[in-house]
Design a protein around this motif. Structure first.
Motif, PDB file in Angstrom:
ATOM      1  N   PHE A  17       0.828  -1.206   0.000  1.00  0.00           N
ATOM      2  CA  PHE A  17       0.000   0.000   0.000  1.00  0.00           C
ATOM      3  C   PHE A  17       0.860   1.253   0.000  1.00  0.00           C
ATOM      4  CE2 PHE A  17      -1.580   3.257   3.000  1.00  0.00           C
ATOM      5  CZ  PHE A  17      -2.493   3.869   2.157  1.00  0.00           C
ATOM      6  N   ALA A  24       1.713   6.754  -6.760  1.00  0.00           N
ATOM      7  CA  ALA A  24       0.589   7.593  -7.207  1.00  0.00           C
ATOM      8  C   ALA A  24       0.820   9.048  -6.835  1.00  0.00           C
ATOM      9  CB  ALA A  24      -0.712   7.089  -6.581  1.00  0.00           C
ATOM     10  N   LEU A  27       3.303  10.554  -9.192  1.00  0.00           N
ATOM     11  CA  LEU A  27       2.695  10.887 -10.487  1.00  0.00           C
ATOM     12  C   LEU A  27       1.894  12.178 -10.388  1.00  0.00           C
ATOM     13  CD1 LEU A  27       1.466   7.380 -11.647  1.00  0.00           C
ATOM     14  CD2 LEU A  27       3.268   8.753 -12.674  1.00  0.00           C
ATOM     15  N   THR A  28       1.211  12.361  -9.250  1.00  0.00           N
ATOM     16  CA  THR A  28       0.423  13.580  -9.080  1.00  0.00           C
ATOM     17  C   THR A  28       1.333  14.809  -9.052  1.00  0.00           C
ATOM     18  OG1 THR A  28      -1.024  12.256  -7.715  1.00  0.00           O
ATOM     19  CG2 THR A  28      -1.378  14.618  -7.689  1.00  0.00           C
TER      20      THR A  28
ATOM     21  N   THR B  52      -3.279  -8.615  -1.135  1.00  0.00           N
ATOM     22  CA  THR B  52      -2.218  -7.988  -1.931  1.00  0.00           C
ATOM     23  C   THR B  52      -2.688  -7.753  -3.359  1.00  0.00           C
ATOM     24  OG1 THR B  52      -1.049  -9.813  -0.892  1.00  0.00           O
ATOM     25  CG2 THR B  52       0.279  -8.082  -1.856  1.00  0.00           C
ATOM     26  N   ILE B  55      -5.242  -4.890  -3.513  1.00  0.00           N
ATOM     27  CA  ILE B  55      -4.666  -3.537  -3.480  1.00  0.00           C
ATOM     28  C   ILE B  55      -4.025  -3.207  -4.822  1.00  0.00           C
ATOM     29  CG2 ILE B  55      -2.813  -2.168  -2.450  1.00  0.00           C
ATOM     30  CD1 ILE B  55      -3.593  -3.200   0.200  1.00  0.00           C
ATOM     31  N   PHE B  56      -3.340  -4.206  -5.391  1.00  0.00           N
ATOM     32  CA  PHE B  56      -2.691  -3.952  -6.678  1.00  0.00           C
ATOM     33  C   PHE B  56      -3.728  -3.663  -7.765  1.00  0.00           C
ATOM     34  CE2 PHE B  56      -0.725  -5.355 -10.679  1.00  0.00           C
ATOM     35  CZ  PHE B  56       0.317  -4.459 -10.696  1.00  0.00           C
ATOM     36  N   PHE B  59      -5.053  -0.219  -7.488  1.00  0.00           N
ATOM     37  CA  PHE B  59      -4.100   0.753  -8.023  1.00  0.00           C
ATOM     38  C   PHE B  59      -4.222   0.846  -9.540  1.00  0.00           C
ATOM     39  CE2 PHE B  59       0.147   1.645  -9.762  1.00  0.00           C
ATOM     40  CZ  PHE B  59       0.355   2.896  -9.215  1.00  0.00           C
ATOM     41  N   LEU B  63      -5.278   4.012 -11.789  1.00  0.00           N
ATOM     42  CA  LEU B  63      -4.314   4.521 -12.762  1.00  0.00           C
ATOM     43  C   LEU B  63      -4.947   4.641 -14.145  1.00  0.00           C
ATOM     44  CD1 LEU B  63      -1.356   5.337 -12.684  1.00  0.00           C
ATOM     45  CD2 LEU B  63      -0.792   3.114 -13.606  1.00  0.00           C
ATOM     46  N   PHE B  64      -5.751   3.646 -14.521  1.00  0.00           N
ATOM     47  CA  PHE B  64      -6.406   3.713 -15.829  1.00  0.00           C
ATOM     48  C   PHE B  64      -7.368   4.903 -15.893  1.00  0.00           C
ATOM     49  CE2 PHE B  64      -5.116  -0.704 -16.797  1.00  0.00           C
ATOM     50  CZ  PHE B  64      -4.665  -0.481 -18.082  1.00  0.00           C
ATOM     51  N   ILE B  67      -5.331   7.957 -16.415  1.00  0.00           N
ATOM     52  CA  ILE B  67      -4.825   8.135 -17.779  1.00  0.00           C
ATOM     53  C   ILE B  67      -5.930   8.716 -18.657  1.00  0.00           C
ATOM     54  CG2 ILE B  67      -3.958   6.938 -19.820  1.00  0.00           C
ATOM     55  CD1 ILE B  67      -2.598   4.974 -18.006  1.00  0.00           C
ATOM     56  N   GLY B  73      -1.934  11.146 -10.784  1.00  0.00           N
ATOM     57  CA  GLY B  73      -2.124   9.885 -10.068  1.00  0.00           C
ATOM     58  C   GLY B  73      -3.137   9.984  -8.951  1.00  0.00           C
ATOM     59  N   VAL B  74      -4.054  10.934  -9.036  1.00  0.00           N
ATOM     60  CA  VAL B  74      -4.928  11.190  -7.890  1.00  0.00           C
ATOM     61  C   VAL B  74      -5.907  10.040  -7.647  1.00  0.00           C
ATOM     62  CG1 VAL B  74      -4.759  13.679  -8.075  1.00  0.00           C
ATOM     63  CG2 VAL B  74      -6.577  12.538  -9.237  1.00  0.00           C
ATOM     64  N   ALA B  76      -5.506   6.912  -8.547  1.00  0.00           N
ATOM     65  CA  ALA B  76      -4.753   5.746  -8.105  1.00  0.00           C
ATOM     66  C   ALA B  76      -4.481   5.832  -6.611  1.00  0.00           C
ATOM     67  CB  ALA B  76      -3.450   5.646  -8.889  1.00  0.00           C
ATOM     68  N   ALA B  77      -4.066   6.993  -6.142  1.00  0.00           N
ATOM     69  CA  ALA B  77      -3.772   7.159  -4.716  1.00  0.00           C
ATOM     70  C   ALA B  77      -5.017   6.937  -3.882  1.00  0.00           C
ATOM     71  CB  ALA B  77      -3.213   8.549  -4.460  1.00  0.00           C
ATOM     72  N   VAL B  80      -5.980   3.062  -3.855  1.00  0.00           N
ATOM     73  CA  VAL B  80      -5.220   2.169  -2.966  1.00  0.00           C
ATOM     74  C   VAL B  80      -5.569   2.449  -1.521  1.00  0.00           C
ATOM     75  CG1 VAL B  80      -3.228   1.487  -4.320  1.00  0.00           C
ATOM     76  CG2 VAL B  80      -3.177   3.645  -3.154  1.00  0.00           C
ATOM     77  N   THR B  81      -5.829   3.721  -1.200  1.00  0.00           N
ATOM     78  CA  THR B  81      -6.159   4.027   0.193  1.00  0.00           C
ATOM     79  C   THR B  81      -7.455   3.348   0.608  1.00  0.00           C
ATOM     80  OG1 THR B  81      -5.174   6.166  -0.212  1.00  0.00           O
ATOM     81  CG2 THR B  81      -6.337   5.894   1.851  1.00  0.00           C
ATOM     82  N   PHE B  84      -7.036  -0.284   0.988  1.00  0.00           N
ATOM     83  CA  PHE B  84      -6.280  -0.641   2.189  1.00  0.00           C
ATOM     84  C   PHE B  84      -7.142  -0.582   3.449  1.00  0.00           C
ATOM     85  CE2 PHE B  84      -3.307   0.576   5.630  1.00  0.00           C
ATOM     86  CZ  PHE B  84      -2.569  -0.593   5.652  1.00  0.00           C
TER      87      PHE B  84
END
Lengths: 276, 168
Positions: A17, A24, A27-28, B52, B55-56, B59, B63-64, B67, B73-74, B76-77, B80-81, B84
């Motif tokens: 995590f 991420a 990237l931001t 695992t 979470i992956f 992400f 990410l997609f 894009i 990457g907002v 994606a972040a 994952v949060t 988690f």
């Protein structure tokens, strides 16, 4: 050693995590700094292709409106052509320098993805490197400017919209030569802000704002919008002007890409000065 | 059983990303409110599964979407949060059922489900808008966007999950 491995195995979810979150976050940050993010953008082969096929269908719903826009533009251009001999339009007027003078090359393009609801908005168009489009070309419609190309792939390009808090474009009043910088505060998709206009400038409600021609991206005199209202800054030296855009940024289809053929020469000339 | 679950998840992954990119990013309700129902993938991911991998996958999902919507990457972040912290929220929202690992989202009580959706949605949106605006002085703007988009997303998530629930 054994303990470290045990620790990693026990906490592998948390570690994964943290790792992914840091990626991420990186990237931001990268996308916020001016130097462009190279691979997370909508101008790549996959996303561009999907957006283009979706746009092929969606384009039919706006045909009538787009026709009207094109007819209106044709009318303007014809008026320009037939009035050329007129003494009121000389070769120094703004619109002439875009179309007849050989300094700028125009290309047409179609918007296949348009964002305007976030604070950092981008558009995607269906022209890319194989059509000769590169970074730092300007983009406009028949009514006004749209943005600057900030990322290209083989067949697609991404535009940094003027509705992006990172965007800075040189602009001026049409009636005088007082320049300022065009920014966006992220609030309304119809209003942008022109800051750093000198307090001696004759700012009047309803006046037109045009591009300033001090950058090598846009020619001088492309219309942007009209003055909605203005306030004197806290310091009392400059105005901040709210500009109502001529363009409806929420409804864009056909755009023009402007290539300044002298851009390279200007850059070469200016760079040594910057370094000192 | 396991195989059909995998195919189901893959299909959901692709369909939700495309729907987000092509439909939900362009709604722009009252100017700028967009829902993010793609997080349904995370909300409805089978519970007793490899964390695992989960979470992956979250992400990659974020990410997609990033894009497609040019947002760095907002997403994606944020994804994952919420992936988690999901076990904690599940425990809070469903209590006993979660303890016994027999949770099936179709059979849970409506109220519990809405609470569970709401908590994760608001956390996700808060992270997305904080990182997108990236300016603590516009905190009002961030909260406002979180609230409006959040309500929209929760409504859509509940509707979609009711529409596509296969009662057996």
């Amino acid at each position: 050693m054994q303990q470290i491995i045990n620790f990693v195995i026990r906490n592998k979810t948390t570690l994964l995590f943290l790792l992914l979150f840091v990626i991420a976050f990186g990237l931001t940050i990268q996308s916020h700094s001016y130097h462009r993010s190279k691979f997370i953008n909508s101008a790549n082969f996959l996303t561009g292709g999907i957006y283009e096929s979706a746009n092929n269908i969606m384009a039919y719903f706006g045909l009538r409106e787009q026709n009207n826009i094109l007819v209106e533009e044709n009318r303007q251009l014809r008026a320009l052509v037939y009035n050329r001999g007129d003494s009121t339009i000389t070769s120094t007027t703004s619109t002439d320098s875009i179309f007849s003078n050989g300094r700028y090359r125009m290309r047409s393009a179609k918007v296949i993805n348009n964002n305007y609801s976030a604070t950092k908005n981008y558009l995607t168009i269906n022209r890319g490197e194989k059509h000769g489009v590169k970074e730092d070309f300007g983009v406009m419609t028949s009514k006004g400017i749209v943005g600057i190309i900030d990322n290209t792939s083989n067949g697609y390009a991404r535009i940094l919209s003027i509705l992006n808090t990172k965007s800075r474009i040189n602009a001026q009043l049409k009636t005088s030569n007082h320049i300022g910088s065009l920014e966006w505060n992220g609030e309304s998709s119809e209003i942008v802000q022109l800051s750093d206009i000198s307090k001696f400038a004759p700012v009047k409600q309803g006046d037109t704002i045009v591009t300033g021609g001090q950058s090598s991206i846009f020619p001088k005199g492309i219309p942007i919008g009209s003055i909605e209202d203005f306030t004197l800054d806290v310091g009392g030296d400059t105005y901040t002007v709210n500009v109502r855009l001529f363009n409806d940024m929420t409804n864009l289809s056909h755009v023009y890409i402007i290539e300044n053929l002298d851009a390279e020469e200007i850059k070469l000339l200016e760079n040594p000065i910057d370094e000192q | 059983m396991n195989n059909s679950l995998t195919i189901n998840s893959i299909l959901r992954f692709i369909v939700l990303i495309l729907a987000q990119a092509l439909v939900f990013n362009n709604i722009n309700f009252i100017g700028s409110v967009n829902p993010y129902p793609y997080i349904l993938f995370i909300l409805l991911f089978p519970v007793n599964n490899n964390r695992t991998l989960f979470i992956f996958l979250s992400f990659m999902l974020g990410l997609f979407v990033d894009i497609f919507s040019d947002s760095g990457g907002v997403n994606a972040a944020a994804c994952v949060t919420i992936a988690f912290i999901r076990p904690a929220v599940l425990k809070f929202a469903f209590g006993m059922i979660y303890e016994h690992q027999i949770i099936k989202f179709n059979n849970t009580e409506f109220g519990n489900r809405v609470i569970y959706f709401s908590i994760l949605t608001f956390i996700h949106h808060l992270i997305v808008f904080t990182m997108e605006v990236f300016n603590i002085s516009s905190i009002i703007l961030i909260l406002q966007k979180t609230l409006f988009s959040g309500i929209f997303t929760i409504l859509l998530c509940v509707l979609i999950s009711i529409l596509f629930s296969n009662k057996d």
